[in-house]
Design a protein around this motif. Structure first.
Motif, PDB file in Angstrom:
ATOM      1  N   SER A 163       0.892  -1.136  -0.074  1.00 24.15           N
ATOM      2  CA  SER A 163       0.107   0.445  -0.324  1.00 24.15           C
ATOM      3  C   SER A 163       0.843   1.682  -0.064  1.00 24.15           C
ATOM      4  O   SER A 163       2.370   1.135   0.683  1.00 24.15           O
ATOM      5  CB  SER A 163      -0.960   0.293   1.400  1.00 24.15           C
ATOM      6  N   ASN A 164       0.247   2.133  -0.592  1.00 24.37           N
ATOM      7  CA  ASN A 164       0.753   4.068  -0.513  1.00 24.37           C
ATOM      8  C   ASN A 164       0.790   4.443   0.777  1.00 24.37           C
ATOM      9  O   ASN A 164       1.509   5.569   1.220  1.00 24.37           O
ATOM     10  CB  ASN A 164       0.902   4.565  -1.336  1.00 24.37           C
ATOM     11  N   SER A 165       0.185   3.974   1.713  1.00 26.28           N
ATOM     12  CA  SER A 165       0.014   5.116   2.845  1.00 26.28           C
ATOM     13  C   SER A 165      -0.488   3.652   4.338  1.00 26.28           C
ATOM     14  O   SER A 165      -0.545   1.947   3.366  1.00 26.28           O
ATOM     15  CB  SER A 165      -1.313   5.718   3.202  1.00 26.28           C
ATOM     16  N   VAL A 166      -0.829   3.720   5.474  1.00 26.59           N
ATOM     17  CA  VAL A 166      -1.143   3.114   6.203  1.00 26.59           C
ATOM     18  C   VAL A 166      -1.930   1.988   6.036  1.00 26.59           C
ATOM     19  O   VAL A 166      -3.210   2.196   5.319  1.00 26.59           O
ATOM     20  CB  VAL A 166      -1.658   3.980   7.106  1.00 26.59           C
ATOM     21  N   VAL A 167      -2.192   0.700   6.235  1.00 26.46           N
ATOM     22  CA  VAL A 167      -2.994  -0.205   5.922  1.00 26.46           C
ATOM     23  C   VAL A 167      -3.898  -0.774   7.408  1.00 26.46           C
ATOM     24  O   VAL A 167      -3.914  -0.508   8.587  1.00 26.46           O
ATOM     25  CB  VAL A 167      -2.317  -1.818   6.101  1.00 26.46           C
ATOM     26  N   GLN A 168      -5.149   0.592   6.864  1.00 30.29           N
ATOM     27  CA  GLN A 168      -6.392   0.345   8.526  1.00 30.29           C
ATOM     28  C   GLN A 168      -7.206  -0.938   8.619  1.00 30.29           C
ATOM     29  O   GLN A 168      -7.612  -1.059   9.898  1.00 30.29           O
ATOM     30  CB  GLN A 168      -6.761   1.491   7.440  1.00 30.29           C
ATOM     31  N   SER A 169      -7.007  -1.603   7.448  1.00 22.39           N
ATOM     32  CA  SER A 169      -8.331  -3.040   7.665  1.00 22.39           C
ATOM     33  C   SER A 169      -7.749  -3.802   6.601  1.00 22.39           C
ATOM     34  O   SER A 169      -6.973  -3.961   5.542  1.00 22.39           O
ATOM     35  CB  SER A 169      -9.472  -2.288   7.196  1.00 22.39           C
ATOM     36  N   ILE A 170      -7.759  -5.560   7.584  1.00 28.44           N
ATOM     37  CA  ILE A 170      -7.691  -6.488   6.999  1.00 28.44           C
ATOM     38  C   ILE A 170      -9.015  -7.598   7.541  1.00 28.44           C
ATOM     39  O   ILE A 170      -9.456  -6.906   8.648  1.00 28.44           O
ATOM     40  CB  ILE A 170      -6.229  -7.303   7.742  1.00 28.44           C
ATOM     41  N   ASP A 171      -8.952  -8.655   6.667  1.00 26.98           N
ATOM     42  CA  ASP A 171     -10.045  -9.500   6.690  1.00 26.98           C
ATOM     43  C   ASP A 171      -9.803  -9.967   5.990  1.00 26.98           C
ATOM     44  O   ASP A 171      -9.107 -10.350   4.961  1.00 26.98           O
ATOM     45  CB  ASP A 171     -11.643  -8.675   6.494  1.00 26.98           C
ATOM     46  N   TRP A 172      -9.617 -11.970   6.965  1.00 30.37           N
ATOM     47  CA  TRP A 172     -10.057 -13.094   5.708  1.00 30.37           C
ATOM     48  C   TRP A 172     -11.146 -13.265   5.636  1.00 30.37           C
ATOM     49  O   TRP A 172     -12.060 -13.332   5.976  1.00 30.37           O
ATOM     50  CB  TRP A 172      -9.075 -14.268   6.194  1.00 30.37           C
ATOM     51  N   HIS A 173     -11.422 -14.311   4.251  1.00 29.73           N
ATOM     52  CA  HIS A 173     -12.153 -14.586   3.676  1.00 29.73           C
ATOM     53  C   HIS A 173     -12.510 -16.153   3.933  1.00 29.73           C
ATOM     54  O   HIS A 173     -11.300 -16.746   4.678  1.00 29.73           O
ATOM     55  CB  HIS A 173     -12.039 -15.003   2.170  1.00 29.73           C
ATOM     56  N   ARG A 174     -14.131 -16.428   4.791  1.00 28.59           N
ATOM     57  CA  ARG A 174     -14.189 -17.269   5.676  1.00 28.59           C
ATOM     58  C   ARG A 174     -13.661 -19.051   4.519  1.00 28.59           C
ATOM     59  O   ARG A 174     -13.730 -19.724   5.348  1.00 28.59           O
ATOM     60  CB  ARG A 174     -15.143 -17.644   6.403  1.00 28.59           C
ATOM     61  N   ASN A 175     -13.979 -18.893   3.292  1.00 24.52           N
ATOM     62  CA  ASN A 175     -13.896 -20.204   3.143  1.00 24.52           C
ATOM     63  C   ASN A 175     -12.226 -20.164   2.287  1.00 24.52           C
ATOM     64  O   ASN A 175     -11.296 -21.140   2.865  1.00 24.52           O
ATOM     65  CB  ASN A 175     -14.115 -20.330   1.848  1.00 24.52           C
ATOM     66  N   ALA A 176     -11.740 -19.320   0.966  1.00 25.88           N
ATOM     67  CA  ALA A 176     -10.916 -19.261   0.180  1.00 25.88           C
ATOM     68  C   ALA A 176      -9.921 -19.041   1.193  1.00 25.88           C
ATOM     69  O   ALA A 176      -9.587 -17.818   2.287  1.00 25.88           O
ATOM     70  CB  ALA A 176     -11.561 -18.444  -1.110  1.00 25.88           C
ATOM     71  N   MET A 177      -8.600 -19.251   0.755  1.00 27.20           N
ATOM     72  CA  MET A 177      -7.321 -18.892   1.035  1.00 27.20           C
ATOM     73  C   MET A 177      -7.150 -17.102   0.369  1.00 27.20           C
ATOM     74  O   MET A 177      -6.340 -17.037  -0.153  1.00 27.20           O
ATOM     75  CB  MET A 177      -5.944 -19.420   0.931  1.00 27.20           C
ATOM     76  N   LEU A 178      -7.780 -16.155   1.180  1.00 25.43           N
ATOM     77  CA  LEU A 178      -7.642 -15.174   0.446  1.00 25.43           C
ATOM     78  C   LEU A 178      -8.388 -14.375   1.674  1.00 25.43           C
ATOM     79  O   LEU A 178      -9.191 -14.276   2.570  1.00 25.43           O
ATOM     80  CB  LEU A 178      -9.565 -15.272  -0.712  1.00 25.43           C
ATOM     81  N   PHE A 179      -6.987 -12.743   1.506  1.00 25.22           N
ATOM     82  CA  PHE A 179      -7.543 -12.294   2.285  1.00 25.22           C
ATOM     83  C   PHE A 179      -6.877 -10.510   1.734  1.00 25.22           C
ATOM     84  O   PHE A 179      -6.990 -10.195   0.573  1.00 25.22           O
ATOM     85  CB  PHE A 179      -6.437 -11.818   3.745  1.00 25.22           C
TER      86      PHE A 179
END
Length: 309
Positions: free
Chosen positions: A4-20
């Motif tokens: 990211s070009n600035s602060v990462v404010q939020s992260i979340d994981w997908h409940r099934n896939a290995m995706l965030f």
């Protein structure tokens, strides 16, 4: 990949896939496919008029992402079509910021901290408000129970409210011990415990059953290891670990072993390159921990105690 070009404010994981997902003040939402090696970026969306404060997977199959910021409008992304929708305002409301937002575990409800202690409830499907609840003081944090039928809220008054969403009424409220203002709240997936983080830098862990009916319950543990305001607390999937973060001071992140109620002593170490941690999220089976920081990086750590990611 995809710093990211600035602060990462939020992260979340997908409940099934290995995706965030990661989202932040550079107004960009990014999606990553996690394989432990490349972790390649698979999609991104830029919102020119909204630095993102919170982004969450939503929908019954996590097929959507809701993005909010210090704006009266919000965006949503359909992951199947990549269509981006905009909700220009909440009908009948005059909120200028929707940055306090969470999504129910079943993906169907969105909770928003509104003006004057109003807790707004929105349908994920229709994007319409379905109700509101009223607490004293400001609403600064929200957390749904695992069955999505209860909502916990807290804020400037230093009180925790427990709402029954089937009846739309307050089941219980109690003071958050030692808190002049509560900034964050999280529930374990079995709803047996919840944790709060306050302006004073205190994290309280409560036993849910024993707090009911008490106006001033004592937490089963108060964690005093961080000295600046707590911005985020989150449990892993089986409630054995609790992550706690303060954004105000460098390397201010700790993990609590919820079995012993002690802070994990050997991680992070002085050599862990956390910088100013902003957010953290455990993967669905706790095999990984993602941490966003002020330099725009998302750090991914493997938790070897858990076999599956």
């Amino acid at each position: 990949h995809g710093k990211s070009n600035s602060v990462v404010q939020s992260i979340d994981w997908h409940r099934n896939a290995m995706l965030f997902l990661t989202a932040g003040l550079d107004k960009t939402l990014r999606l990553f496919q996690v394989d432990g090696k490349e972790n390649s970026k698979v999609h991104s969306a830029h919102f020119a008029d909204m630095p993102i404060h919170e982004a969450r997977f939503a929908g019954e199959t996590d097929n959507e992402i809701i993005c909010v910021g210090r704006r009266k409008f919000m965006y949503w992304v359909d992951l199947e079509t990549n269509h981006v929708g905009r909700i220009p305002y909440l009908v009948g409301r005059d909120e200028k910021s929707l940055e306090t937002m969470t999504v129910s575990p079943d993906g169907t409800r969105i909770g928003i901290g509104g003006n004057d202690g109003n807790v707004l409830l929105m349908s994920q499907k229709t994007k319409q408000l379905t109700g509101s609840l009223k607490m004293n003081g400001t609403c600064r944090c929200l957390a749904f129970s695992n069955d999505s039928n209860k909502l916990y809220s807290s804020g400037g008054s230093g009180y925790v409210y427990i709402w029954d969403l089937r009846m739309n009424r307050c089941l219980h409220r109690h003071s958050d011990e030692g808190s002049t203002g509560t900034r964050t709240i999280a529930l374990s997936s079995d709803n047996a415990r919840y944790a709060t983080g306050s302006d004073a830098g205190v994290v309280n862990i409560y036993d849910a059953e024993s707090t009911l009916g008490k106006k001033h319950p004592s937490p089963i543990k108060s964690v005093l290891n961080l000295t600046t305001p707590i911005d985020e607390v989150s449990f892993n999937h089986d409630g054995q670990l609790l992550a706690m973060i303060s954004r105000r001071k460098k390397d201010s992140m700790k993990l609590v072993n919820c079995n012993t109620l002690n802070v994990v002593p050997n991680w992070p170490t002085s050599g862990t390159p956390l910088r100013y941690t902003q957010c953290a999220a455990f993967s669905p089976n706790s095999g990984m921990l993602a941490i966003g920081n002020d330099s725009g990086k998302c750090l991914l750590y493997r938790i070897l105690h858990y076999e599956a990611a």
